[in-house]
Enzyme design. Structure first.
Site, PDB file in Angstrom:
ATOM      1  CD  GLU A   1      -1.337  -2.459   1.768  1.00  0.00           C
ATOM      2  OE1 GLU A   1      -2.077  -3.461   1.794  1.00  0.00           O
ATOM      3  OE2 GLU A   1      -0.143  -2.497   2.136  1.00  0.00           O
TER       4      GLU A   1
ATOM      5  NE  ARG B   1      13.862 -28.697  -7.904  1.00  0.00           N
ATOM      6  CZ  ARG B   1      14.822 -29.334  -8.570  1.00  0.00           C
ATOM      7  NH1 ARG B   1      15.889 -28.664  -8.986  1.00  0.00           N
ATOM      8  NH2 ARG B   1      14.714 -30.623  -8.829  1.00  0.00           N
TER       9      ARG B   1
ATOM     10  CD  GLU C   1      11.706 -31.405  -6.968  1.00  0.00           C
ATOM     11  OE1 GLU C   1      12.190 -32.083  -7.907  1.00  0.00           O
ATOM     12  OE2 GLU C   1      11.977 -30.214  -6.771  1.00  0.00           O
TER      13      GLU C   1
END
Length: 589
Positions: A76, A217, A321
């Site tokens: 903001e 990743r 993984e």
């Protein structure tokens, strides 16, 4: 409870001046805010994603901003700075309710002081200690605040709201389940194999698919593999995306039957954590420690406990993984939230060729796990299929918040514990972190004052101050100009690992004093931070890092907690000064 995207036909808006054009514009700009909030992906570690767009009364975009990393300027503030005078009378669009843990309410103040008259918010903040605070603050300042799904409802609204939810899924799952948002990724052939019978797997998917994996990743705090993957593939698990963020590599191995030569033991670019059963191969643990690899032991190794531990370390997003055995265990433990399956148009066959998910104990198709919100995307010759194993949590509070309870019954103490924990900048006492976005002015070697973007910038640079080497001086300047405290820390730690001879010889004996002086400056020049620190009088302050046993309290209270100690020391000093001032005032009277 799952978040359901229930579609309703009528468009309802509380605003009396509603028209279809402005409604569609609102939703378009909210989607844009969600889009830009994701711009830091790959360049800083996962954090709450904030995006802000300022639009004038005529509908022109006047400014945009996004949170780059924890400890940097709020979205903001950046959007208002970009919009300048055009902010007056404009509307601010934010994908998520602003979150302030620093006591300065900078996001809300920026909108109010810029003359913003209306704010459209994509979703309330998921964290309970921040939920609704900024909305109440903006409304109390006279701004019209519309929240998607509350003040605005329709099918199109729900689609825009979904965009806001998706970009902050890690934070939402963290708030709801107290484990990091976990994604299981694998590549398989058309006949469901992740390797040949021999174990050879390079490469199943195309280069385009592997590039997408690098991107995944880069969006993760950590990447997890099992021992089989380390032994068979010897992976590096780096992002290789050109960005600044590298995820931590985590190895889960019950027996520590791991090779001494492995790419994961090379810590030149990024750290590795090995998680194992308590007592496993003490000699190998010593070997890993000599390489700089962190070893974390569990009495019983299971994915749920491991994920709760990394939740406590502040991780938001983790990419799995691993092979089929560990994948099945993680799914059974309920810690996998989403799946990314890259399917290559190849057939390898093989009775003993491994599959992506091992034994789940299911014997009938009716027991199969159905993915939710499934997407299909062609990537080169491959097909990427993704979907959720668990629905997006519904964060609508079912019990009163602490503030609401206190308003009903003032006798209910908001914080009953005498211990106050702090860690990440979005925690309730995030301002206590050395990563908080509070610039400080500190004297250099010649007595001249210089500005530092955060305490962490100053601390990391001091490792190399006074070393008569041009490379050390060059790194001091790089650390000083780092875009975030996170990058400053990464630079300082990397330089310390790669070039230990450039670290000042007295660093271990002076680093506490360096941190103390920087913290004292921070809490001296910001009155609201000083007040926040003094408000904790009578409580023990603990930096809740479970892995930093020097600055933090450790996993089971075994840490030295020097950051908490320094803050308590400063608190005592400030309280002493306040008492002395009061006494002097009484004497003068």
């Amino acid at each position: 409870m799952a978040f359901l995207f229930a579609y309703s036909s009528p468009i309802m808006c509380k605003a009396t001046n509603f028209n279809t054009h402005s409604h569609l514009q609102d939703l378009s700009y909210i989607r844009r805010a969600a889009q830009i909030s994701d711009k830091s992906a790959g360049f800083s570690s996962p954090h709450p994603n904030f995006g802000c767009l300022i639009a004038t009364r005529s509908g022109d975009v006047a400014g945009e901003g996004y949170l780059y990393a924890q400890g940097t300027k709020p979205a903001e503030v950046l959007a208002v700075e970009a919009a300048g005078e055009r902010s007056r009378g404009a509307t601010a669009y934010v994908n998520m309710e602003p979150g302030d843990c620093h006591g300065d309410h900078s996001a809300v103040s920026a909108l109010v002081q810029a003359g913003i008259t209306r704010a459209v918010i994509g979703m309330r903040h998921p964290l309970q200690h921040l939920r609704g605070n900024a909305i109440r603050a903006l409304r109390s300042q006279g701004l019209q605040v519309d929240v998607l799904g509350e003040d605005m409802q329709s099918k199109l609204v729900e689609e825009a709201q979904k965009a806001c939810l998706l970009v902050n899924l890690p934070l939402i799952y963290r708030a709801a389940s107290r484990v990091p948002f976990s994604v299981l990724k694998y590549a398989m052939t058309l006949d469901g194999k992740i390797a040949a019978s021999s174990g050879h797997a390079a490469w199943i998917s195309s280069k385009l698919s592997r590039n997408r994996v690098f991107e995944l990743r880069g969006r993760s705090d950590a990447v997890i593999v099992g021992g089989n993957t380390v032994r068979r593939d010897n992976p590096r698990l780096t992002a290789r995306h050109g960005g600044g963020h590298m995820p931590t590599r985590i190895v889960l191995s019950q027996t520590l039957d791991l090779p001494e030569e492995a790419n994961l033991w090379d810590l030149s670019d990024v750290s590795t954590v090995v998680v194992t059963q308590r007592g496993a191969r003490r000699s190998f643990q010593s070997f890993l420690a000599s390489k700089g690899v962190e070893v974390v032991e569990f009495d019983i190794l299971n994915p749920r406990d491991v994920m709760e531990y990394f939740h406590d370390r502040g991780y938001l997003s983790i990419l799995w993984e691993c092979g089929g055995t560990l994948a099945a265990s993680a799914i059974s433990s309920g810690v996998i939230h989403k799946v990314f399956a890259f399917v290559a148009p190849k057939i390898i066959g093989g009775k003993n060729a491994p599959s992506p998910v091992g034994e789940l104990g299911m014997v009938e198709m009716s027991q199969a796990l159905d993915l939710i919100d499934v997407c299909f995307e062609q990537i080169g010759p491959d097909m990427l299929i993704s979907g959720f194993l668990q629905p997006i949590p519904d964060l609508t509070p079912t019990i009163p918040s602490e503030d609401e309870t206190f308003a009903i019954d003032p006798t209910v103490t908001r914080f009953e514990s005498s211990i106050i924990f702090f860690y990440k900048t979005w925690d309730p006492y995030g301002a206590f972190s050395n990563f908080s976005p509070h610039p400080i002015q500190m004297p250099d070697e010649d007595g001249n004052y210089a500005s530092w973007s955060s305490v962490e910038h100053y601390y990391q640079a001091n490792k190399f101050i006074g070393v008569g080497n041009p490379l050390a001086q060059d790194w001091i300047e790089k650390i000083k100009s780092a875009k975030s405290p996170e990058e400053a820390a990464r630079m300082g730690r990397l330089m310390q690992r790669q070039h230990p001879h450039l670290v000042r010889s007295d660093w271990e004996s002076v680093k506490i004093d360096v941190m103390y002086r920087a913290l004292k400056c921070k809490f001296s020049i910001y009155p609201h931070l000083n007040s926040m620190l003094l408000s904790t009088a009578g409580s023990v302050l603990v930096e809740a890092s479970p892995h930093d046993l020097f600055w933090g309290g450790g996993r089971e209270g075994e840490g030295l907690n020097y950051l908490g100690r320094l803050l308590m020391q400063l608190r005592a000093e400030f309280l002493g000064e306040s008492s002395a001032a009061s006494e002097n005032s009484c004497i003068a009277l």
